[in-house]
Design an enzyme around this catalytic site. Structure first.
Site, PDB file in Angstrom:
ATOM      1  N   THR A 239      -1.752  -5.272   3.311  1.00 19.17           N
ATOM      2  CA  THR A 239      -2.605  -4.133   3.613  1.00 19.17           C
ATOM      3  C   THR A 239      -2.143  -3.451   4.901  1.00 19.17           C
ATOM      4  O   THR A 239      -2.000  -2.224   4.954  1.00 19.17           O
ATOM      5  CB  THR A 239      -4.059  -4.616   3.753  1.00 19.17           C
ATOM      6  OG1 THR A 239      -4.434  -5.237   2.521  1.00 19.17           O
ATOM      7  CG2 THR A 239      -5.002  -3.465   4.057  1.00 19.17           C
ATOM      8  N   THR A 240      -1.888  -4.255   5.935  1.00 15.91           N
ATOM      9  CA  THR A 240      -1.466  -3.723   7.230  1.00 15.91           C
ATOM     10  C   THR A 240      -0.115  -3.025   7.132  1.00 15.91           C
ATOM     11  O   THR A 240       0.162  -2.090   7.874  1.00 15.91           O
ATOM     12  CB  THR A 240      -1.355  -4.875   8.250  1.00 15.91           C
ATOM     13  OG1 THR A 240      -2.532  -5.644   8.185  1.00 15.91           O
ATOM     14  CG2 THR A 240      -1.151  -4.347   9.654  1.00 15.91           C
TER      15      THR A 240
ATOM     16  N   TYR B  49      -7.602  -1.907  -9.986  1.00 16.70           N
ATOM     17  CA  TYR B  49      -8.148  -0.630 -10.457  1.00 16.70           C
ATOM     18  C   TYR B  49      -9.396  -0.843 -11.310  1.00 16.70           C
ATOM     19  O   TYR B  49     -10.470  -0.325 -11.000  1.00 16.70           O
ATOM     20  CB  TYR B  49      -7.111   0.185 -11.217  1.00 16.70           C
ATOM     21  CG  TYR B  49      -7.659   1.544 -11.595  1.00 16.70           C
ATOM     22  CD1 TYR B  49      -7.944   2.485 -10.612  1.00 16.70           C
ATOM     23  CD2 TYR B  49      -7.945   1.875 -12.915  1.00 16.70           C
ATOM     24  CE1 TYR B  49      -8.492   3.725 -10.933  1.00 16.70           C
ATOM     25  CE2 TYR B  49      -8.485   3.107 -13.247  1.00 16.70           C
ATOM     26  CZ  TYR B  49      -8.753   4.025 -12.250  1.00 16.70           C
ATOM     27  OH  TYR B  49      -9.313   5.243 -12.574  1.00 16.70           O
TER      28      TYR B  49
ATOM     29  N   TYR C  46      -3.965 -13.243  -2.906  1.00 16.65           N
ATOM     30  CA  TYR C  46      -4.414 -12.375  -1.811  1.00 16.65           C
ATOM     31  C   TYR C  46      -5.824 -11.882  -2.156  1.00 16.65           C
ATOM     32  O   TYR C  46      -6.000 -11.022  -3.016  1.00 16.65           O
ATOM     33  CB  TYR C  46      -3.431 -11.219  -1.660  1.00 16.65           C
ATOM     34  CG  TYR C  46      -3.609 -10.326  -0.448  1.00 16.65           C
ATOM     35  CD1 TYR C  46      -4.599 -10.539   0.495  1.00 16.65           C
ATOM     36  CD2 TYR C  46      -2.754  -9.242  -0.235  1.00 16.65           C
ATOM     37  CE1 TYR C  46      -4.743  -9.712   1.599  1.00 16.65           C
ATOM     38  CE2 TYR C  46      -2.879  -8.413   0.861  1.00 16.65           C
ATOM     39  CZ  TYR C  46      -3.880  -8.652   1.770  1.00 16.65           C
ATOM     40  OH  TYR C  46      -4.018  -7.816   2.863  1.00 16.65           O
TER      41      TYR C  46
ATOM     42  N   LYS D 156      -4.292 -16.102   0.852  1.00 14.24           N
ATOM     43  CA  LYS D 156      -4.701 -15.405   2.065  1.00 14.24           C
ATOM     44  C   LYS D 156      -6.097 -14.893   1.812  1.00 14.24           C
ATOM     45  O   LYS D 156      -6.311 -14.095   0.892  1.00 14.24           O
ATOM     46  CB  LYS D 156      -3.765 -14.242   2.396  1.00 14.24           C
ATOM     47  CG  LYS D 156      -4.249 -13.473   3.616  1.00 14.24           C
ATOM     48  CD  LYS D 156      -3.471 -12.217   3.932  1.00 14.24           C
ATOM     49  CE  LYS D 156      -4.097 -11.591   5.182  1.00 14.24           C
ATOM     50  NZ  LYS D 156      -3.676 -10.231   5.435  1.00 14.24           N
TER      51      LYS D 156
END
Lengths: 311, 311
Positions: free
Chosen positions: A52-53, A115, A145, A176
């Site tokens: 994401t980062t 989605y 994740y 994570k």
């Protein structure tokens, strides 16, 4: 690390590395390699790239693959890299994962397809199962994740994690967990001993290590890495009191940084720390902090002596 | 259609076409062309391909581009096609959009980047503005795709629509509004006269046409197309009473179908209507209806005489 354990996992402090971009908003490969090198030198055990980062979902699959190749060519060791290879499209997740294995990555970090909403565990199980089967490579080390805040509620529940580990113990090595719930992380550590549980924030680093988890993969570790590594090392050395004190200071930094939108704030801090203007470049839909907000952030960073902990 | 109006828009009944897949879950190009041809022959003014119903986000960009090319090669006229070309990655949205223009598509339907949450209108504006600028093609006819239930709350608010139309009146021609709120559609029609407002459900078809909107782009139109077209034609002929009666019947069908997960249900219905087993193929994370649920659906479809309205 127990080499003979079939559930061997990565461990330690991982930064979810930022992706530097040039003026045209393409990945700046040179700056990316330099940033990754600095993070490793500052103490990261490994790097979660294209999370994401890292603005991974703002990059095409081809761009992610090319940037990974460039990193490895620039000398960043593949065995320190945990690239994100998730995609809503199964075929693309397969392609990205194979590509990461070819590049020598230590593992891959995979979002659920995010989605469609309300699809249920069976559909998510089928996605991950098909991914493992289609990749068909015994080198595969898959880290799930979980980040329901970003995936619009599509999460990887603990029972689904357990089912995937049971079906594919060699491939599914860890998770994570970025939901931000300590009870959930604690439950994962308790119910799946030996599984590579990474907290998505260094706020839970010490607690996760104490519970038998693997460590953290964190956005803010881009700038707090030295302190996070100190917590890890003090814990490993059995210095419980000092580890707790370092963790309190680390949590304080995290508290301060969490008040800002993560990626723009971290890029602002990197700009301030390195003097490189190009750190301002963000792909839409992300936007820079306002001048006022950035000023407040930099002021806070100074008063917290962030520069001592940054790479 | 007012050819001289700079805001000229597509109009009519569009099915959000299903994407048939083969046993390996790849797009079945032959079956796709056959389905599209049947929908056009049954009365669709055009086809929204690679939308939510088309499992577009479960396909890679390359797969979408190849399937579009195959459709056009199979003789489906590009000017009847409105392909989805959105992506969370700006570069990929640009590539898909250019590709659709080269294939002769009438327009493109573009989701906002839906991974990052809470980014604000400025970031979404920048995404769409960059898309228009980077595509840089005067043939571009962009239809915004608003579906916050699927994009985890990332929506295209009415003020943002207005700002985009003001900045790019030649390019930004319309919107598919799948939020399901009639007041919002009515407001779009009122505040942006001449703009191509498509309801995302045929439930609002007649109301949208009466309010000056363009029509509907609907998942269930895969099986209700003949009745939806009748509503459109009766309205166009000024037969207000008959149009309203047909709309009531159409809404009844929609009510029945909405009780099931849309894509699995529509694929089940197509399987039942055509006898082709391959209609069961869905990419994960989507899963088929349970046997019991499918039986109930098919029973309802029979009692509603759905086969009369299907392509």
């Amino acid at each position: 690390m127990q080499e003979t354990n079939p559930h061997e996992t990565l461990r330690g402090v991982f930064a979810a590395a930022l992706t530097p971009m040039d003026g045209d908003l393409n990945v700046d490969n040179k700056a990316f390699a330099a940033h990754c090198r600095r993070l490793l030198e500052a103490g990261c055990h490994g790097l979660g790239i294209f999370g994401t980062t890292g603005e991974a979902n703002s990059l095409s699959a081809k761009e992610r693959a090319a940037a990974l190749e460039a990193l490895v060519e620039a000398g960043i060791p593949g065995e320190r890299l945990l690239p994100g290879t998730g995609s809503c499209a199964l075929t693309e997740a397969v392609w990205l994962t194979r590509n990461a294995l070819e590049a020598g990555a230590a593992g891959v970090l995979v979002l659920p397809p995010f989605y469609y909403k309300g699809v249920g565990d069976e559909g998510l199980y089928r996605f991950f199962a098909e991914l493992v089967e289609r990749v068909g490579d015994e080198r595969l080390r898959l880290y799930l994740y979980h980040f329901p805040q970003m995936t619009g509620g599509v999460g990887i529940g603990v029972p689904l994690v357990g089912r995937l580990v049971e079906s594919y113990p060699e491939a599914v090595r860890g998770i994570k967990d970025s939901e931000g719930s300590w009870p959930r992380i604690e439950r994962l550590c308790r119910e799946l001993p030996g599984f590579g549980v990474f907290a998505g924030t260094e706020r839970f680093l010490l607690d996760t290590l104490r519970a038998g988890g693997a460590g953290c993969i964190s956005a803010t570790a881009n700038v707090t890495v030295r302190l996070a590594r100190r917590v890890y090392d003090l814990h490993a050395a059995g210095e419980a009191g000092e580890a707790a004190a370092a963790q309190r200071r680390l949590t304080g930094l995290r508290d301060a940084l969490e008040a800002y939108p993560a990626i723009p704030a971290l890029k602002s801090l990197m700009r301030s720390l390195t003097g490189e203007e190009s750190w301002r470049n963000l792909r839409p839909p992300l936007t820079n902090l306002s001048g006022e907000s950035e000023e407040r952030l930099l002021e806070e960073a100074r008063s917290l002596r962030l520069a001592e902990y940054a790479p």
